[in-house]
Design a protein around this motif. Structure first.
Motif, PDB file in Angstrom:
ATOM      1  N   TYR A  60     -44.950 -11.392  -0.140  1.00  0.00           N
ATOM      2  CA  TYR A  60     -44.232 -12.663  -0.253  1.00  0.00           C
ATOM      3  C   TYR A  60     -43.680 -13.071   1.118  1.00  0.00           C
ATOM      4  O   TYR A  60     -43.750 -14.242   1.509  1.00  0.00           O
ATOM      5  N   ALA A  61     -43.175 -12.091   1.877  1.00  0.00           N
ATOM      6  CA  ALA A  61     -42.680 -12.393   3.222  1.00  0.00           C
ATOM      7  C   ALA A  61     -43.811 -12.877   4.123  1.00  0.00           C
ATOM      8  O   ALA A  61     -43.620 -13.728   4.988  1.00  0.00           O
ATOM      9  N   ASN A  62     -45.009 -12.343   3.893  1.00  0.00           N
ATOM     10  CA  ASN A  62     -46.167 -12.769   4.683  1.00  0.00           C
ATOM     11  C   ASN A  62     -46.549 -14.220   4.380  1.00  0.00           C
ATOM     12  O   ASN A  62     -47.222 -14.867   5.182  1.00  0.00           O
ATOM     13  N   ALA A  63     -46.096 -14.725   3.228  1.00  0.00           N
ATOM     14  CA  ALA A  63     -46.360 -16.116   2.848  1.00  0.00           C
ATOM     15  C   ALA A  63     -45.233 -17.049   3.289  1.00  0.00           C
ATOM     16  O   ALA A  63     -45.093 -18.153   2.769  1.00  0.00           O
ATOM     17  N   HIS A  64     -44.444 -16.598   4.256  1.00  0.00           N
ATOM     18  CA  HIS A  64     -43.355 -17.418   4.788  1.00  0.00           C
ATOM     19  C   HIS A  64     -43.907 -18.744   5.316  1.00  0.00           C
ATOM     20  O   HIS A  64     -45.002 -18.787   5.884  1.00  0.00           O
ATOM     21  N   PRO A  65     -43.188 -19.832   5.122  1.00  0.00           N
ATOM     22  CA  PRO A  65     -43.638 -21.104   5.710  1.00  0.00           C
ATOM     23  C   PRO A  65     -43.880 -20.954   7.207  1.00  0.00           C
ATOM     24  O   PRO A  65     -43.232 -20.162   7.886  1.00  0.00           O
ATOM     25  N   SER A  66     -44.807 -21.709   7.716  1.00  0.00           N
ATOM     26  CA  SER A  66     -45.164 -21.609   9.132  1.00  0.00           C
ATOM     27  C   SER A  66     -43.942 -21.861  10.009  1.00  0.00           C
ATOM     28  O   SER A  66     -43.175 -22.798   9.771  1.00  0.00           O
ATOM     29  N   MET A  67     -43.757 -20.987  11.000  1.00  0.00           N
ATOM     30  CA  MET A  67     -42.568 -21.050  11.862  1.00  0.00           C
ATOM     31  C   MET A  67     -42.984 -21.056  13.328  1.00  0.00           C
ATOM     32  O   MET A  67     -43.986 -20.452  13.703  1.00  0.00           O
ATOM     33  N   PRO A 288     -47.046 -14.344  19.070  1.00  0.00           N
ATOM     34  CA  PRO A 288     -46.993 -13.221  18.138  1.00  0.00           C
ATOM     35  C   PRO A 288     -47.468 -13.657  16.755  1.00  0.00           C
ATOM     36  O   PRO A 288     -47.471 -14.858  16.439  1.00  0.00           O
ATOM     37  N   PRO A 289     -47.876 -12.705  15.905  1.00  0.00           N
ATOM     38  CA  PRO A 289     -48.302 -13.039  14.544  1.00  0.00           C
ATOM     39  C   PRO A 289     -47.068 -13.283  13.673  1.00  0.00           C
ATOM     40  O   PRO A 289     -46.577 -12.375  12.994  1.00  0.00           O
ATOM     41  N   VAL A 290     -46.570 -14.503  13.685  1.00  0.00           N
ATOM     42  CA  VAL A 290     -45.251 -14.820  13.134  1.00  0.00           C
ATOM     43  C   VAL A 290     -45.105 -14.362  11.683  1.00  0.00           C
ATOM     44  O   VAL A 290     -44.164 -13.649  11.331  1.00  0.00           O
ATOM     45  N   ASN A 291     -46.040 -14.764  10.820  1.00  0.00           N
ATOM     46  CA  ASN A 291     -45.914 -14.391   9.420  1.00  0.00           C
ATOM     47  C   ASN A 291     -45.975 -12.883   9.217  1.00  0.00           C
ATOM     48  O   ASN A 291     -45.272 -12.324   8.377  1.00  0.00           O
ATOM     49  N   LEU A 292     -46.822 -12.234   9.989  1.00  0.00           N
ATOM     50  CA  LEU A 292     -46.943 -10.783   9.884  1.00  0.00           C
ATOM     51  C   LEU A 292     -45.653 -10.088  10.320  1.00  0.00           C
ATOM     52  O   LEU A 292     -45.278  -9.050   9.767  1.00  0.00           O
ATOM     53  N   VAL A 293     -44.965 -10.652  11.283  1.00  0.00           N
ATOM     54  CA  VAL A 293     -43.681 -10.092  11.707  1.00  0.00           C
ATOM     55  C   VAL A 293     -42.660 -10.210  10.576  1.00  0.00           C
ATOM     56  O   VAL A 293     -41.864  -9.290  10.342  1.00  0.00           O
ATOM     57  N   TYR A 294     -42.699 -11.328   9.848  1.00  0.00           N
ATOM     58  CA  TYR A 294     -41.818 -11.445   8.679  1.00  0.00           C
ATOM     59  C   TYR A 294     -42.155 -10.369   7.643  1.00  0.00           C
ATOM     60  O   TYR A 294     -41.267  -9.761   7.032  1.00  0.00           O
ATOM     61  N   ALA A 295     -43.440 -10.117   7.443  1.00  0.00           N
ATOM     62  CA  ALA A 295     -43.849  -9.075   6.498  1.00  0.00           C
ATOM     63  C   ALA A 295     -43.399  -7.697   6.981  1.00  0.00           C
ATOM     64  O   ALA A 295     -42.916  -6.867   6.194  1.00  0.00           O
ATOM     65  N   TYR A 296     -43.558  -7.439   8.259  1.00  0.00           N
ATOM     66  CA  TYR A 296     -43.142  -6.163   8.845  1.00  0.00           C
ATOM     67  C   TYR A 296     -41.630  -5.984   8.696  1.00  0.00           C
ATOM     68  O   TYR A 296     -41.140  -4.894   8.384  1.00  0.00           O
ATOM     69  N   HIS A 297     -40.903  -7.065   8.902  1.00  0.00           N
ATOM     70  CA  HIS A 297     -39.445  -7.048   8.746  1.00  0.00           C
ATOM     71  C   HIS A 297     -39.062  -6.657   7.322  1.00  0.00           C
ATOM     72  O   HIS A 297     -38.178  -5.815   7.105  1.00  0.00           O
ATOM     73  N   ALA A 298     -39.758  -7.229   6.348  1.00  0.00           N
ATOM     74  CA  ALA A 298     -39.473  -6.902   4.942  1.00  0.00           C
ATOM     75  C   ALA A 298     -39.771  -5.438   4.653  1.00  0.00           C
ATOM     76  O   ALA A 298     -39.003  -4.759   3.949  1.00  0.00           O
ATOM     77  N   SER A 299     -40.874  -4.938   5.185  1.00  0.00           N
ATOM     78  CA  SER A 299     -41.232  -3.542   4.947  1.00  0.00           C
ATOM     79  C   SER A 299     -40.246  -2.590   5.618  1.00  0.00           C
ATOM     80  O   SER A 299     -39.830  -1.585   5.021  1.00  0.00           O
ATOM     81  N   LEU A 300     -39.869  -2.883   6.848  1.00  0.00           N
ATOM     82  CA  LEU A 300     -38.896  -2.025   7.535  1.00  0.00           C
ATOM     83  C   LEU A 300     -37.570  -1.986   6.794  1.00  0.00           C
ATOM     84  O   LEU A 300     -36.927  -0.928   6.699  1.00  0.00           O
ATOM     85  N   ASN A 301     -37.160  -3.116   6.252  1.00  0.00           N
ATOM     86  CA  ASN A 301     -35.923  -3.136   5.465  1.00  0.00           C
ATOM     87  C   ASN A 301     -36.041  -2.233   4.249  1.00  0.00           C
ATOM     88  O   ASN A 301     -35.089  -1.522   3.886  1.00  0.00           O
ATOM     89  N   GLN A 302     -37.198  -2.236   3.593  1.00  0.00           N
ATOM     90  CA  GLN A 302     -37.389  -1.364   2.441  1.00  0.00           C
ATOM     91  C   GLN A 302     -37.423   0.100   2.847  1.00  0.00           C
ATOM     92  O   GLN A 302     -36.871   0.960   2.157  1.00  0.00           O
ATOM     93  N   ILE A 303     -38.070   0.401   3.956  1.00  0.00           N
ATOM     94  CA  ILE A 303     -38.167   1.777   4.426  1.00  0.00           C
ATOM     95  C   ILE A 303     -36.800   2.332   4.797  1.00  0.00           C
ATOM     96  O   ILE A 303     -36.462   3.475   4.468  1.00  0.00           O
ATOM     97  N   LEU A 304     -36.000   1.535   5.469  1.00  0.00           N
ATOM     98  CA  LEU A 304     -34.732   2.020   6.012  1.00  0.00           C
ATOM     99  C   LEU A 304     -33.536   1.781   5.114  1.00  0.00           C
ATOM    100  O   LEU A 304     -32.555   2.539   5.153  1.00  0.00           O
TER     101      LEU A 304
END
Length: 421
Positions: A60-67, A288-304
């Motif tokens: 879902y984070a990867n589907a963030h509106p274009s930024m 940078p791959p903007v949407n992918l960074v949002y996805a990575y951010h979501a995953s890191l939050n879950q991991i940590l």
């Protein structure tokens, strides 16, 4: 207007689908960032050694509106990712580099920024990906020697010590988990040998198939570089190259005598960008791959910051790994690693029983909705296959992913044996 529950995300076309055509106005509730419930469409279970299954929240984070990559909102997210990447590796001093690319880009960064043409590199070879790292180093002009392990084994530390005593090396590279063999090498022990015998040599770790599924204490163990990618233990779709460099590695880069031999992979370009984003301010060299960074951010939050601590996460990977390996061996499969002490916790490589081929098993698993990977190491390619067990499939046991894999291994083997009888 349809309720949110009546919508789904079509991953084949990457578009939001409504049960009835609606106006653009009616799309707004679906893509609003405050939406909290989002479920993936049914799909085959992906248990190769990466890419892996990812959580609903990450997709879902990867589907963030274009930024805009220069926006203050995105700069804060990117800065968070840099800081959280350190946390996953138990590092306070390391410098992360988050760059659009695959894990392979990490090899180029190391080869271009740290090893000058004509300098020597020692590659500790435990499989296919060690061969590839050696090849990359040679492309950039390094003189490469190797300490090789037998198929299924890790390098002997005595051999490493002997090599370091015989010659001066700029770097030693070690593949933490070689994805072709599922062999786990103790980077803590390797780093200790290097520090004792050749303390000026940099310790470089290929952690593509280990970060976030194996414990790695970057600062305490004296690692100088670790490189990885988003699509394995870090639980994010492919496309982000992740590397962390120690202050010593950065100093080595800054004091090199000849220019860096890469444009896109040059830390001269990327270091100020990473430093700028960590200050929550945007910088620009390449987009940078903007949407992918949002996805990575979501995953890191879950991991940590999820329901399972980082330490518990590693413990679950060890427990699931042991279960998969024990159950598979009970059925008649045999692990590629030569011993439990060199067996990875995020994946399993299995020889098929005598009289069978991987093609007797892998297609049957696929028909059951389970996607595993074929063999990769050239010496044994036609004798084995590989199963990944990382990330959400391990951490969220309520999904039943591991149960499905074990049942599929049994059913596929029974069917293959019956056909051969």
């Amino acid at each position: 207007m349809p309720s949110f529950r009546s919508w789904h995300f079509n991953f084949s076309s990457r578009s939001l689908i409504s049960p009835r055509p609606t106006s653009l106005h009616n799309l707004r509730p679906v893509i609003h960032r405050n939406m909290t419930k989002f479920t993936q469409e049914p799909h085959k279970l992906l248990v190769i050694p990466g890419p892996i299954e990812v959580t609903d929240e990450v997709l879902y984070a990867n589907a963030h509106p274009s930024m805009s990559h220069m926006s203050p909102d995105f700069a804060k997210v990117f800065g968070d990712c840099i800081r959280m990447t350190r946390e996953v590796l138990y590092s306070k001093e390391g410098q992360p580099f988050l760059i659009s690319g695959s894990g392979t880009l990490g090899w180029d960064q190391v080869s271009a920024n740290l090893v000058e043409p004509g300098e020597s590199a020692l590659v500790l070879n435990s499989g296919y990906f060690s061969d590839a790292f050696a090849d990359c180093l040679q492309v950039y002009g390094a003189k490469v020697d190797q300490v090789k392990a037998p198929v299924g084994g890790a390098v002997d530390l005595g051999d490493v010590e002997a090599a370091l005593k015989a010659k001066k090396y700029k770097i030693v590279t070690v593949t933490h988990v070689d994805t072709s063999t599922a062999v786990l090498t103790s980077i803590k022990d390797v780093a200790a040998v290097v520090k004792r015998v050749s303390p000026e040599t940099l310790v470089v770790v290929d952690g593509v198939c280990s970060v976030a599924s194996e414990e790695i204490k970057f600062d305490d163990w004296g690692i100088d570089v670790i490189l990885t990618a988003s699509q394995k233990g870090l639980g994010t779709p492919p496309g982000l190259s992740v590397l962390v460099a120690s202050p010593r590695a950065i100093k080595t880069f800054e004091t090199r005598s000849v220019p860096v031999t890469s444009y896109y992979g040059s830390w001269k370009k990327w270091l100020p960008i990473m430093q700028t984003y960590e200050k929550n301010t945007a910088g620009y060299f390449a987009t940078p791959p903007v949407n992918l960074v949002y996805a990575y951010h979501a995953s890191l939050n879950q991991i940590l910051h999820g329901s399972v601590s980082l330490e518990e996460r590693f413990a679950r990977h060890r427990e699931v790994s042991q279960r998969v390996k024990v159950e598979a061996e009970k059925l008649g499969y045999r692990g590629v690693p030569l011993g439990a002490d060199v067996a990875a916790n995020g994946m399993t490589a299995l020889y098929v029983p005598e009289g069978l081929k991987p093609t007797d098993i892998v297609p049957r698993l696929l028909k059951k909705g389970i996607v595993v990977a074929g063999g990769l190491h050239p010496a044994i390619k036609e004798k084995y296959f590989r199963v990944g067990h990382m990330g959400v499939s391990v951490v969220d046991q309520s999904r039943g992913d591991i149960d499905k894999v074990i049942a599929g291994l049994k059913e596929s083997l029974d069917e293959a044996k019956a056909e051969k009888a």
